[in-house]
Enzyme design. Structure first.
Site: not given
Length: 433
Positions: A303-304, A345, A371-372, A399
């Site tokens: 598990p994480g 995601y 800048c995206e 994450y």
């Protein structure tokens, strides 16, 4: 609902209200006000609850202990890739965790954190020769082999070093985990593991290799699973392969079902860890007692997210409020380099105001300064906020920092651990220098 009512409802849905809650109209972590942390350490800032982290680990460890017998053992191997901060690894190591790694660098983190390398499982499709040597030098528990080419490389390097490498095959059972395609890993079209139909021949080849010790079987079908039915289906396939290997006189010592149990980000209701483990051990105990009485078998889990995900948040400050036509933007000092999941995601993270306000609410997109156009943390959130207000991006313990970068020459955030109402700096903020 007003923003503060919405926030309280959200916290209750997340089942983390005992660690992240409002006190005197200010959001706290285990009773420590987030505005004080921002004042002392700046933003963006990752903040973790040690109490939540250990509580989530014990949900696995305590249930596993209930099912252990003289010949059924277990090991909970925390997935280092989800959050690799040394303090977090050290805490879990002292709780008795093993570790699932996917790089030589993660092995070095486990060692630097003072944890036992002999409780490490090494997964990943692209292990380099130097990483394999490093793992053999530190006598890791097992390699999760993901291709025949990797198996042969491990055997060759072990021979050069005069060692015997313990291996398990990561078998791809072709089970659909019904999750986001980027985190689905158990289907035929995925790059991970050895195809189920080829595994028997692979084990026979491994058993003939002089510097390989076959010890187990492994699978990991995906991440953020809300239902354990796919995991139980995968376990059935592992058990069937175990039986086929036993007929070939290849005796395995452990079964590793991987990780993947999801968490609540918004309104998801993941399977309870205790229910999932009870079904796993029920199946294993009945099967083993019927076919292999007296034989020792270990169950392993990786598990994480379900340990670290809801143990942390990302604290950020509003820099500007901006309106383009009918669109409202809250421009904050955190960005996609701090938290990649929404950009990668299109994932949901609950956003809570640190200070409750009884003023007018508006619908905002929470965006960063990079800048995206893909630099956003949340979209269409109803909030009552002003410039300089603090926002908490929830469920960011997994994450988050682990995937952060220096894009746009931005220093990575600092990290804070709350332990018994005290704040500890567990990673300094990076400076451009």
């Amino acid at each position: 609902h007003s923003s503060w009512q919405f926030a309280d409802i959200t916290l209750n849905n997340m089942k983390t209200a005992q660690h992240f809650f409002y006190q005197n109209d200010t959001l706290t972590v285990d009773g420590v006000p987030l505005d004080k942390l921002a004042m002392q350490y700046g933003t963006p800032l990752y903040v973790y609850s040690k109490a939540a982290l250990t509580e989530h680990f014990r949900q696995y460890a305590d249930v596993c202990k209930q099912f252990e017998t003289d010949d059924i053992r277990s090991l909970v191997c925390y997935s280092v890739k989800s959050n690799s901060n040394l303090a977090i690894l050290n805490i879990l190591g002292r709780e008795g965790a093993g570790f699932d790694i996917v790089s030589g660098g993660e092995l070095l983190r486990v060692i630097a954190a003072g944890c036992d390398s002999r409780k490490v499982i090494f997964s990943g499709v692209g292990k380099t020769a130097s990483e394999i040597r490093l793992a053999l030098e530190h006598d890791i528990l097992c390699f999760n082999v993901e291709s025949f080419a990797e198996l042969r490389r491990i055997n060759r390097i072990a021979a050069e070093m005069g060692k015997k490498a313990r291996v398990s095959f990561r078998v791809n059972p072709n089970v659909d985990p019904k999750t986001h395609p980027y985190i689905s890993t158990g289907l035929k079209e995925n790059k991970f593991g050895i195809p189920y139909e080829e595994a028997l021949a692979g084990y026979e080849e491994a058993a003939r290799m002089p510097h390989i010790e076959v010890t187990g079987i492994d699978c990991h079908i995906g991440s953020q699973l809300l239902d354990d039915a796919p995991l139980l289906e995968a376990l059935d396939k592992l058990i069937d392969l175990f039986d086929q290997l036993a007929q070939k006189e290849i005796e395995l010592k452990h079964i590793d079902i991987g990780g993947g149990i999801g968490i609540t980000y918004d309104n998801e209701i993941p399977v309870a860890i205790s229910d999932y483990l009870t079904r796993i051990f029920g199946k294993i105990t009945a099967w083993k007692n019927a076919k292999y009485p007296g034989q020792s078998i270990s169950m392993m889990f990786e598990p994480g997210r379900s340990i670290s995900g809801n143990a942390g948040l990302l604290l950020t400050q509003v820099q500007y409020l901006k309106t383009n036509s009918d669109k409202n933007f809250a421009i904050v000092d955190a960005a996609m380099n701090d938290l990649m999941r929404p950009s990668l995601y299109e994932s949901w993270h609950t956003v809570l105001p640190v200070a409750k306000r009884q003023t007018e609410t508006k619908t905002y997109d929470i965006v960063g300064p990079i800048c995206e156009s893909g630099d956003w943390l949340a979209r269409q959130r109803t909030l009552s906020i002003e410039t300089d207000d603090l926002l908490a991006i929830m469920s960011a313990g997994a994450y988050g920092m682990a995937m952060s970068s220096n894009y746009n020459t931005r220093g990575r955030a600092a990290e804070i651990l709350i332990d018994d109402k005290k704040a500890y700096l567990i990673r300094k903020r990076e400076r451009p220098e």
